[in-house]
Scaffold this active site. Structure first.
Site, short mmCIF file in Angstrom:
data_model
loop_
_atom_site.label_atom_id
_atom_site.label_comp_id
_atom_site.label_asym_id
_atom_site.label_seq_id
_atom_site.Cartn_x
_atom_site.Cartn_y
_atom_site.Cartn_z
N LYS A 79 -53.94 -9.40 -20.18
CA LYS A 79 -55.20 -10.12 -19.89
C LYS A 79 -56.41 -9.26 -20.21
O LYS A 79 -57.43 -9.76 -20.65
CB LYS A 79 -55.26 -10.51 -18.41
CG LYS A 79 -54.20 -11.50 -18.00
CD LYS A 79 -54.27 -11.80 -16.52
CE LYS A 79 -53.91 -10.65 -15.63
NZ LYS A 79 -52.53 -10.16 -15.69
N GLY A 136 -53.94 -3.40 -13.24
CA GLY A 136 -54.27 -2.33 -14.18
C GLY A 136 -54.43 -2.90 -15.57
O GLY A 136 -53.52 -3.52 -16.09
N HIS A 137 -55.60 -2.76 -16.12
CA HIS A 137 -55.82 -3.16 -17.50
C HIS A 137 -56.08 -1.90 -18.31
O HIS A 137 -56.82 -1.04 -17.87
CB HIS A 137 -57.11 -3.99 -17.64
CG HIS A 137 -57.04 -5.31 -16.97
ND1 HIS A 137 -55.90 -6.04 -16.85
CD2 HIS A 137 -58.02 -6.07 -16.44
CE1 HIS A 137 -56.17 -7.18 -16.24
NE2 HIS A 137 -57.45 -7.21 -15.97
N THR A 160 -47.45 -10.90 -4.73
CA THR A 160 -48.58 -10.15 -4.20
C THR A 160 -49.22 -11.00 -3.10
O THR A 160 -48.75 -12.12 -2.82
CB THR A 160 -49.56 -9.74 -5.32
OG1 THR A 160 -50.51 -8.82 -4.77
CG2 THR A 160 -50.30 -10.94 -5.93
N THR A 180 -50.67 1.16 -13.11
CA THR A 180 -51.11 1.65 -11.81
C THR A 180 -50.10 2.63 -11.20
O THR A 180 -50.48 3.64 -10.62
CB THR A 180 -51.34 0.46 -10.86
OG1 THR A 180 -52.28 -0.41 -11.49
CG2 THR A 180 -51.90 0.90 -9.52
P1 IMP Z 1 -48.73 -5.50 -4.22
O1 IMP Z 1 -49.67 -6.39 -4.95
O2 IMP Z 1 -49.02 -4.04 -4.41
O3 IMP Z 1 -48.59 -5.88 -2.78
O4 IMP Z 1 -47.26 -5.71 -4.86
C1 IMP Z 1 -46.55 -6.92 -4.73
C2 IMP Z 1 -45.79 -7.24 -6.00
O5 IMP Z 1 -46.72 -7.53 -7.03
C3 IMP Z 1 -44.93 -6.10 -6.52
O6 IMP Z 1 -43.80 -6.65 -7.18
C4 IMP Z 1 -45.82 -5.43 -7.58
O7 IMP Z 1 -45.08 -4.73 -8.54
C5 IMP Z 1 -46.50 -6.66 -8.15
N1 IMP Z 1 -47.81 -6.37 -8.75
C6 IMP Z 1 -48.97 -6.14 -8.12
N2 IMP Z 1 -49.96 -5.94 -9.00
C7 IMP Z 1 -49.41 -6.06 -10.21
C8 IMP Z 1 -49.94 -6.00 -11.52
O8 IMP Z 1 -51.13 -5.81 -11.76
N3 IMP Z 1 -49.05 -6.19 -12.54
C9 IMP Z 1 -47.74 -6.45 -12.31
N4 IMP Z 1 -47.21 -6.53 -11.10
C10 IMP Z 1 -48.04 -6.34 -10.05
#
Ligand code: IMP
Length: 394
Positions: free
Chosen positions: A16, A40-41, A227, A288
């Site tokens: 994105k 993370g971009h 998430t 990230t």
């Molecule tokens: P949280 O957002 O850190 O609570 O993580 C919850 C889930 O979302 C986990 O499986 C993370 O690996 C995934 N996740 C969170 N942010 C990203 C992202 O930017 N890209 C891919 N997966 C994400």
């Protein structure tokens, strides 16, 4: 005027950032509506590489005003670190006074919860996202606008530490942090809903930038392996204050294959050679967390589901060049008794950096056309390399 929207239609990391960076050149405002520094971009322009987590990708457009909306959760320290990559952002960045603050106790709680879950862990990014949104919903969160009174905020933070039994720094240390955050961040604090309404009323072009992806949505994703925010297009209304009538076209971003970080269902995952090859060539490592991403074939039924949920008008298909040199490529076209049914496609030699659709080999054109047919939505952008300009518009 209506705001256009970019949303991931897989499990995040679809690319994105590159799409928003490309489109942002035509927009006056770029706004984030959910998530935090778990996103993370990476944007690559020439030999420069920028890591963005919280600041919208429009920051690289000298004209655009970047908005961090009320639906975002903000770690002040992470935000300051990120801001330091750029020259003075005054006049280029607005941060919602209603966005919630991620504090160190959220991060401690996130990590402790993952540890307690053992082999059922979500695989979070450990950024404190879930606990921060939990506090928001429980009406005990701290908001960005509270930076206006650094002393009072420090005492509120100490109180929260005590409530959740996470060892707290001294009040003097907390006060020194809140003072620092106030000095660095308060100049950017704004009523961003009003700012976006005014922008649209004045005929400005607004782009809304989703973080993570549709299948990680708290309501519509693969719960509980998701998430803690609404990543789908509807989340943009909540997370900015724009009404559904103010949303214009929706671009869904997907990779030419699927990846996922963290645990949870992934039916087309390839644990063998194909998955390893995609990971290696696609450099599929979390921006990230640095975690290797799980890799697998494109899942057309899931893409169709995501397009319906988000009202996608147009798809950007990213990283098609990762398949350069593959003899065969599989796509899940359907599910039978819960298992993927695959269609096989012939691979191609090299498409890396091709910028015109007609210059693609027939096999690559066929892959794109077939995905389009299976999903039922036009693929308007194809990415053939990491650089901003390695892109086909059709
Ligand atoms: P949280 O957002 O850190 O609570 O993580 C919850 C889930 O979302 C986990 O499986 C993370 O690996 C995934 N996740 C969170 N942010 C990203 C992202 O930017 N890209 C891919 N997966 C994400």
């Amino acid at each position: 005027m209506k705001a256009d929207l970019v949303v991931g239609i897989q499990w995040g990391d679809e690319g994105k950032g590159k799409v928003v960076d490309l489109l942002a050149q035509q927009y006056d405002y770029v706004a984030r509506y959910q998530g935090g520094h778990n996103a993370g971009h990476t944007i690559i322009i020439g030999d420069k590489r920028y890591a963005l987590h919280l600041i919208p990708s429009g920051v690289l457009n000298p004209k655009a005003i970047n908005v961090i909306g009320n639906g975002v959760v903000i770690s002040p320290d992470e935000l300051i670190k990120e801001m330091d990559q750029f020259d003075d952002l005054r006049g280029k960045l607005l941060i919602s006074e209603n966005a919630h603050l991620i504090m160190d106790y959220h991060i401690a709680l996130d990590k402790a919860s993952e540890q307690n879950l053992g082999d059922k862990a979500i695989g979070t990014t450990g950024c404190g996202i879930g606990p921060c949104y939990a506090d928001k919903i429980a009406r005990s969160g701290l908001r960005f606008g509270e930076l206006r009174d650094a002393k009072k905020l420090a005492y509120s933070i100490l109180e929260r530490y005590e409530k959740c039994s996470v060892p707290a720094p001294s009040i003097a240390e907390i006060e020194s942090s809140t003072q620092f955050w106030q000095d660095r961040l308060l100049p950017f604090c704004a009523d961003t809903t009003k700012a976006l309404w005014e922008a649209l009323d004045w005929g400005k072009k607004v782009l809304l930038e989703g973080a993570q992806g549709t299948l990680l949505d708290i309501d519509h994703g693969t719960y509980p392996y998701v998430t803690s925010s609404n990543t789908v297009a509807a989340g943009a209304c909540i997370g900015t204050g724009l009404s559904h009538k103010e949303i214009g076209s929706v671009m869904g971003v997907a990779k030419a294959y699927c990846t996922r970080v963290g645990n949870g269902p992934f039916a087309t995952e390839q644990l063998g050679e194909a998955g390893d090859r995609i990971r290696k060539i696609g450099q599929e490592v979390g921006t990230t967390t640095g975690r290797p991403r799980r890799c697998g074939w494109f899942d057309a039924p899931l893409a169709r589901f995501a397009c319906r949920l988000n009202g996608v008008d147009n798809i950007a298909l990213m990283k098609l060049d990762v398949f350069d040199g593959f003899d065969t490529i599989l796509v899940c076209s359907d599910y039978l008794d819960g298992s993927p049914v695959y269609k096989e496609f012939k691979g191609w030699g090299k498409i890396s950096k091709i910028r015109v659709f007609d210059d693609l080999p027939v096999e690559a054109k066929n892959y794109v056309d077939s995905l389009e047919e299976m999903i039922g939505v036009k693929i308007g952008i194809i990415s053939t390399g990491a650089d901003r300009y390695d892109t086909i518009f059709r």
